[in-house]
Design a protein around this motif. Sequence first.
Motif, PDB file in Angstrom:
ATOM      1  N   ASP A  64       0.292  -0.785  -0.423  1.00  0.00           N
ATOM      2  CA  ASP A  64      -0.510   0.134   0.267  1.00  0.00           C
ATOM      3  C   ASP A  64       1.252   1.318   0.045  1.00  0.00           C
ATOM      4  O   ASP A  64       0.445   1.995  -0.426  1.00  0.00           O
ATOM      5  CB  ASP A  64      -0.941   0.126   1.115  1.00  0.00           C
ATOM      6  N   PHE A  65       2.080   1.428   0.425  1.00  0.00           N
ATOM      7  CA  PHE A  65       2.575   2.528  -0.465  1.00  0.00           C
ATOM      8  C   PHE A  65       3.749   2.834  -1.047  1.00  0.00           C
ATOM      9  O   PHE A  65       4.321   3.888  -0.769  1.00  0.00           O
ATOM     10  CB  PHE A  65       4.383   2.432   1.325  1.00  0.00           C
ATOM     11  N   GLY A  66       3.275   1.446  -2.552  1.00  0.00           N
ATOM     12  CA  GLY A  66       3.762   2.484  -3.187  1.00  0.00           C
ATOM     13  C   GLY A  66       2.491   2.555  -4.122  1.00  0.00           C
ATOM     14  O   GLY A  66       1.046   2.474  -3.731  1.00  0.00           O
ATOM     15  N   THR A  67       3.069   3.133  -5.565  1.00  0.00           N
ATOM     16  CA  THR A  67       1.968   3.387  -6.909  1.00  0.00           C
ATOM     17  C   THR A  67       2.210   2.200  -7.435  1.00  0.00           C
ATOM     18  O   THR A  67       2.825   1.988  -8.633  1.00  0.00           O
ATOM     19  CB  THR A  67       1.734   4.082  -7.566  1.00  0.00           C
ATOM     20  N   GLY A  68       1.345   1.166  -7.404  1.00  0.00           N
ATOM     21  CA  GLY A  68       0.959   0.094  -8.296  1.00  0.00           C
ATOM     22  C   GLY A  68       2.318  -0.866  -8.178  1.00  0.00           C
ATOM     23  O   GLY A  68       3.173  -0.361  -7.504  1.00  0.00           O
ATOM     24  N   PRO A  69       2.223  -2.412  -9.074  1.00  0.00           N
ATOM     25  CA  PRO A  69       3.401  -2.852  -9.046  1.00  0.00           C
ATOM     26  C   PRO A  69       4.468  -2.451  -8.995  1.00  0.00           C
ATOM     27  O   PRO A  69       5.412  -2.049 -10.419  1.00  0.00           O
ATOM     28  CB  PRO A  69       3.268  -3.527  -9.731  1.00  0.00           C
ATOM     29  N   PHE A  70       5.812  -3.235  -8.248  1.00  0.00           N
ATOM     30  CA  PHE A  70       7.494  -2.242  -8.433  1.00  0.00           C
ATOM     31  C   PHE A  70       8.124  -3.404  -9.442  1.00  0.00           C
ATOM     32  O   PHE A  70       7.553  -4.646 -10.174  1.00  0.00           O
ATOM     33  CB  PHE A  70       8.327  -2.644  -7.587  1.00  0.00           C
ATOM     34  N   VAL A  86      13.083   3.435  -8.119  1.00  0.00           N
ATOM     35  CA  VAL A  86      13.202   2.928  -9.119  1.00  0.00           C
ATOM     36  C   VAL A  86      14.443   3.432 -10.029  1.00  0.00           C
ATOM     37  O   VAL A  86      14.731   3.921 -10.025  1.00  0.00           O
ATOM     38  CB  VAL A  86      11.625   3.031  -9.329  1.00  0.00           C
ATOM     39  N   PRO A  87      14.977   1.724 -10.632  1.00  0.00           N
ATOM     40  CA  PRO A  87      16.095   1.604 -11.536  1.00  0.00           C
ATOM     41  C   PRO A  87      15.663   2.870 -13.048  1.00  0.00           C
ATOM     42  O   PRO A  87      14.053   2.538 -12.946  1.00  0.00           O
ATOM     43  CB  PRO A  87      16.001   0.576 -11.518  1.00  0.00           C
ATOM     44  N   GLN A 223       6.319  11.832  -7.526  1.00  0.00           N
ATOM     45  CA  GLN A 223       5.407  11.471  -8.082  1.00  0.00           C
ATOM     46  C   GLN A 223       5.980  11.048  -9.137  1.00  0.00           C
ATOM     47  O   GLN A 223       5.080  10.107 -10.479  1.00  0.00           O
ATOM     48  CB  GLN A 223       4.411  12.788  -8.549  1.00  0.00           C
ATOM     49  N   LYS A 224       7.040  11.148  -9.817  1.00  0.00           N
ATOM     50  CA  LYS A 224       6.998  10.133 -11.327  1.00  0.00           C
ATOM     51  C   LYS A 224       7.111   9.140 -12.161  1.00  0.00           C
ATOM     52  O   LYS A 224       6.686   7.850 -12.870  1.00  0.00           O
ATOM     53  CB  LYS A 224       8.188  10.763 -11.953  1.00  0.00           C
ATOM     54  N   ASP A 225       7.990   7.939  -9.930  1.00  0.00           N
ATOM     55  CA  ASP A 225       7.528   6.639 -10.418  1.00  0.00           C
ATOM     56  C   ASP A 225       6.703   5.829  -9.272  1.00  0.00           C
ATOM     57  O   ASP A 225       6.389   5.210  -9.367  1.00  0.00           O
ATOM     58  CB  ASP A 225       9.048   6.420 -10.479  1.00  0.00           C
ATOM     59  N   GLY A 226       5.943   7.031  -8.493  1.00  0.00           N
ATOM     60  CA  GLY A 226       5.214   6.400  -7.255  1.00  0.00           C
ATOM     61  C   GLY A 226       5.607   5.296  -6.213  1.00  0.00           C
ATOM     62  O   GLY A 226       4.921   4.996  -5.837  1.00  0.00           O
TER      63      GLY A 226
END
Length: 258
Positions: A64-70, A86-87, A223-226
């Motif tokens: 829940d602390f990320g935006t969508g799957p890593f 995020v690479p 917010q660019k990668d969430g």
Amino acid sequence: MIELKTKAEIEAMKPAGRFVGSILKELKEMTKVGTNLLEIDDFVRRQIESRKGAESCYVDYAPDFGTGPFAHYICTSVNDAVLHGVPYDYALKDGDLVSLDLAISVDGWVGDSAISFVVGKQQDPEDLRLIKCTEEALEAGIAKAQPGNRLGDISAAIGEVAHSYGYPINLEFGGHGVGHIMHGDPHVPNDGRANHGYRLRPGLVIAIEPWFLKTTDEIYQDQKDGWTLRSSDGSRGAHTEHTIAITENGPEILTVRE
């Protein structure tokens, strides 16, 4: 729920820990000025694919602390980024402070570890001091991971080191239980009260992970990668982590990097 591992289960966790530790050691040696973050991610992918029974703990991970799957195999946090980086297509520059956080499952058991280092010749003493603080805090936390102590003893030891260096401490993210999953109970804050909290018992396996920012304890999500967590004031961060098992004889590091 907090789970205690048997001696046999702790032995079964060691291959994952050694695998993670060996990859991080190799990455530190091979990461130079000009190394692209996507190269690091691809190296980890190839290592995992070449190891029987190994699976990434990050790919398709969606808490829940990320935006969508890593969508990557390792977290690469640079400079003001400190966690969940995020690479992306970025070639490291001289003096960049890099934090690499890696979790891999081998035969169903997870190892989780992180390192921070500066690339190139422009080694800012303040960056090195910040990294040293996380390493000393990790050592202090591990030293308190003794049967009969309390979880708060680990947290207090970490916090004492950070306070002695003058760094603020964020309590939103910290260490955690490790087993068949990457993030389990208990939560291990990077500051706390000695002699308080869960009593430590043989069989408890946790990741201890001090991370600090130079001049703030406030973070925001890019917010660019969430995913990537950055300092609110642009100051740099460092992050060091080991997975350890508490045994009758004291703490044992499972993610050794020798």
